[in-house]
Design a protein around this motif. Sequence first.
Motif, PDB file in Angstrom:
ATOM      1  N   LEU A  20      45.279  27.959  48.511  1.00  0.00           N
ATOM      2  CA  LEU A  20      45.464  28.964  49.552  1.00  0.00           C
ATOM      3  C   LEU A  20      44.145  29.681  49.796  1.00  0.00           C
ATOM      4  O   LEU A  20      43.391  29.947  48.861  1.00  0.00           O
ATOM      5  CB  LEU A  20      46.527  29.973  49.142  1.00  0.00           C
ATOM      6  N   SER A  21      43.909  30.001  51.048  1.00  0.00           N
ATOM      7  CA  SER A  21      42.720  30.756  51.425  1.00  0.00           C
ATOM      8  C   SER A  21      43.132  32.043  52.121  1.00  0.00           C
ATOM      9  O   SER A  21      44.149  32.078  52.824  1.00  0.00           O
ATOM     10  CB  SER A  21      41.835  29.931  52.374  1.00  0.00           C
ATOM     11  N   GLN A  74      31.372  34.259  52.391  1.00  0.00           N
ATOM     12  CA  GLN A  74      32.319  33.814  53.421  1.00  0.00           C
ATOM     13  C   GLN A  74      33.428  34.825  53.666  1.00  0.00           C
ATOM     14  O   GLN A  74      34.302  34.576  54.505  1.00  0.00           O
ATOM     15  CB  GLN A  74      32.936  32.464  53.016  1.00  0.00           C
ATOM     16  N   ASN A  75      33.425  35.934  52.922  1.00  0.00           N
ATOM     17  CA  ASN A  75      34.495  36.945  53.033  1.00  0.00           C
ATOM     18  C   ASN A  75      35.868  36.309  52.876  1.00  0.00           C
ATOM     19  O   ASN A  75      36.812  36.612  53.634  1.00  0.00           O
ATOM     20  CB  ASN A  75      34.398  37.695  54.370  1.00  0.00           C
ATOM     21  N   THR A  76      35.963  35.436  51.921  1.00  0.00           N
ATOM     22  CA  THR A  76      37.196  34.676  51.711  1.00  0.00           C
ATOM     23  C   THR A  76      37.502  34.621  50.224  1.00  0.00           C
ATOM     24  O   THR A  76      36.579  34.505  49.408  1.00  0.00           O
ATOM     25  CB  THR A  76      37.044  33.246  52.266  1.00  0.00           C
ATOM     26  N   PHE A  77      38.776  34.720  49.894  1.00  0.00           N
ATOM     27  CA  PHE A  77      39.178  34.455  48.518  1.00  0.00           C
ATOM     28  C   PHE A  77      40.318  33.453  48.507  1.00  0.00           C
ATOM     29  O   PHE A  77      40.951  33.177  49.543  1.00  0.00           O
ATOM     30  CB  PHE A  77      39.497  35.735  47.742  1.00  0.00           C
ATOM     31  N   TYR A  78      40.510  32.864  47.320  1.00  0.00           N
ATOM     32  CA  TYR A  78      41.327  31.664  47.213  1.00  0.00           C
ATOM     33  C   TYR A  78      42.312  31.772  46.056  1.00  0.00           C
ATOM     34  O   TYR A  78      42.115  32.533  45.115  1.00  0.00           O
ATOM     35  CB  TYR A  78      40.425  30.446  46.976  1.00  0.00           C
ATOM     36  N   LEU A  79      43.331  30.948  46.153  1.00  0.00           N
ATOM     37  CA  LEU A  79      44.237  30.743  45.020  1.00  0.00           C
ATOM     38  C   LEU A  79      44.437  29.241  44.887  1.00  0.00           C
ATOM     39  O   LEU A  79      45.087  28.623  45.744  1.00  0.00           O
ATOM     40  CB  LEU A  79      45.571  31.446  45.240  1.00  0.00           C
TER      41      LEU A  79
END
Length: 113
Positions: A20-21, A74-79
């Motif tokens: 997931l992003s 990228q100002n993004t976090f993930y699972l």
Amino acid sequence: QVQLVESGGGLVQPGGSLRLSCAASGSIFRSNAMGWYRQAPGKERELVAVIRRGTTIYADSAKGRFTISRDIAQNTFYLQMNSLKPEDTAVYYCYMVLESAYWGQGTQVTVSS
């Protein structure tokens, strides 16, 4: 105001993986916390994983299978979710805390054969 947009949910077989992003409209560098919750039908929303002031916390159900990470550039976090089980089926929400708490719209994860 910050907007969070999730992606990456879907249907996967037991034992499979999904990533997931959560893309933020603004910088995540100064966030006090960022993470993921989930809500299964008929159940309360529960914490899955969070990065809070440099510390990573996982729910017991996620330990050893899920990994939260972030890309500040990228100002993004993930699972990253591995070894998925049917009981992982839920709507997954990302959130981030700056001066207020912001939530994504949710993405459905269904684990089924």
